[in-house]
Motif scaffolding. Structure first.
Motif, PDB file in Angstrom:
ATOM      1  N   LEU A  45       0.822  -1.213   0.000  1.00 51.95           N
ATOM      2  CA  LEU A  45       0.000   0.000   0.000  1.00 51.95           C
ATOM      3  C   LEU A  45       0.853   1.259   0.000  1.00 51.95           C
ATOM      4  O   LEU A  45       0.536   2.240  -0.686  1.00 51.95           O
ATOM      5  CB  LEU A  45      -0.946   0.003   1.201  1.00 51.95           C
ATOM      6  CG  LEU A  45      -2.125  -0.945   1.121  1.00 51.95           C
ATOM      7  CD1 LEU A  45      -2.869  -0.977   2.457  1.00 51.95           C
ATOM      8  CD2 LEU A  45      -3.067  -0.544   0.005  1.00 51.95           C
ATOM      9  N   ARG A  48       2.230   1.669  -3.493  1.00 49.67           N
ATOM     10  CA  ARG A  48       1.167   2.132  -4.395  1.00 49.67           C
ATOM     11  C   ARG A  48       0.850   3.611  -4.155  1.00 49.67           C
ATOM     12  O   ARG A  48       0.655   4.385  -5.095  1.00 49.67           O
ATOM     13  CB  ARG A  48      -0.072   1.281  -4.185  1.00 49.67           C
ATOM     14  CG  ARG A  48      -1.173   1.582  -5.143  1.00 49.67           C
ATOM     15  CD  ARG A  48      -2.305   0.604  -4.983  1.00 49.67           C
ATOM     16  NE  ARG A  48      -3.410   0.973  -5.845  1.00 49.67           N
ATOM     17  CZ  ARG A  48      -4.620   0.502  -5.738  1.00 49.67           C
ATOM     18  NH1 ARG A  48      -4.898  -0.398  -4.820  1.00 49.67           N
ATOM     19  NH2 ARG A  48      -5.568   0.879  -6.536  1.00 49.67           N
ATOM     20  N   HIS A  49       0.802   4.010  -2.877  1.00 46.79           N
ATOM     21  CA  HIS A  49       0.533   5.407  -2.529  1.00 46.79           C
ATOM     22  C   HIS A  49       1.628   6.323  -3.091  1.00 46.79           C
ATOM     23  O   HIS A  49       1.330   7.386  -3.657  1.00 46.79           O
ATOM     24  CB  HIS A  49       0.441   5.542  -1.010  1.00 46.79           C
ATOM     25  CG  HIS A  49       0.285   6.948  -0.534  1.00 46.79           C
ATOM     26  ND1 HIS A  49      -0.871   7.669  -0.715  1.00 46.79           N
ATOM     27  CD2 HIS A  49       1.148   7.783   0.109  1.00 46.79           C
ATOM     28  CE1 HIS A  49      -0.716   8.874  -0.201  1.00 46.79           C
ATOM     29  NE2 HIS A  49       0.498   8.962   0.308  1.00 46.79           N
ATOM     30  N   GLU A  50       2.882   5.903  -2.943  1.00 45.70           N
ATOM     31  CA  GLU A  50       3.984   6.716  -3.449  1.00 45.70           C
ATOM     32  C   GLU A  50       3.935   6.822  -4.973  1.00 45.70           C
ATOM     33  O   GLU A  50       4.219   7.878  -5.535  1.00 45.70           O
ATOM     34  CB  GLU A  50       5.322   6.128  -2.991  1.00 45.70           C
ATOM     35  CG  GLU A  50       5.570   6.311  -1.511  1.00 45.70           C
ATOM     36  CD  GLU A  50       6.777   5.541  -1.006  1.00 45.70           C
ATOM     37  OE1 GLU A  50       7.337   4.705  -1.760  1.00 45.70           O
ATOM     38  OE2 GLU A  50       7.150   5.753   0.159  1.00 45.70           O
ATOM     39  N   GLN A  53       1.152   9.217  -5.791  1.00 44.90           N
ATOM     40  CA  GLN A  53       1.541  10.579  -5.436  1.00 44.90           C
ATOM     41  C   GLN A  53       2.451  11.162  -6.512  1.00 44.90           C
ATOM     42  O   GLN A  53       2.342  12.332  -6.859  1.00 44.90           O
ATOM     43  CB  GLN A  53       2.281  10.570  -4.092  1.00 44.90           C
ATOM     44  CG  GLN A  53       1.744  11.537  -3.107  1.00 44.90           C
ATOM     45  CD  GLN A  53       2.478  11.443  -1.780  1.00 44.90           C
ATOM     46  OE1 GLN A  53       3.413  10.668  -1.601  1.00 44.90           O
ATOM     47  NE2 GLN A  53       2.035  12.235  -0.836  1.00 44.90           N
TER      48      GLN A  53
END
Length: 68
Positions: A45, A48-50, A53
Motif C-alpha cells: 500500500l 502504491r501510494h507513493e 503521489q
C-alpha cells in the motif's frame, strides 16, 4: 496428603501447563503469520501510494488552488 497423591497432583498440573503452553504457542505462531501478512500488505500500500503521489504531484509549492 500421601506421596502418591502429591505426585498425581503434580503430574496433573504439569499436563495442564504443557497444554496451556502449547495453546499459547499456537496462538503466537498464528499472530506472527498475521503480522507478517499485514506488513507485506502495508508495504504494498505504501508503494502504491507513493506511485500515485508521483503521478499527481504538483510542480510548485506556491501554486494557488484551482478555485482562484
Amino acid at each position: 496428603m500421601s506421596l502418591e497423591a502429591r505426585v498425581t497432583e503434580l503430574e496433573s498440573r504439569l499436563a495442564f501447563q504443557d497444554d496451556t503452553l502449547q495453546t499459547l504457542n499456537d496462538v503466537l505462531v498464528e499472530q506472527q503469520r498475521l503480522v507478517d501478512r499485514l506488513q507485506l500488505q502495508m508495504a504494498a500500500l505504501i508503494k502504491r501510494h507513493e506511485e500515485m503521489q508521483g503521478q499527481f504531484q504538483i510542480e510548485g509549492e506556491d501554486v494557488p488552488p484551482p478555485h482562484y
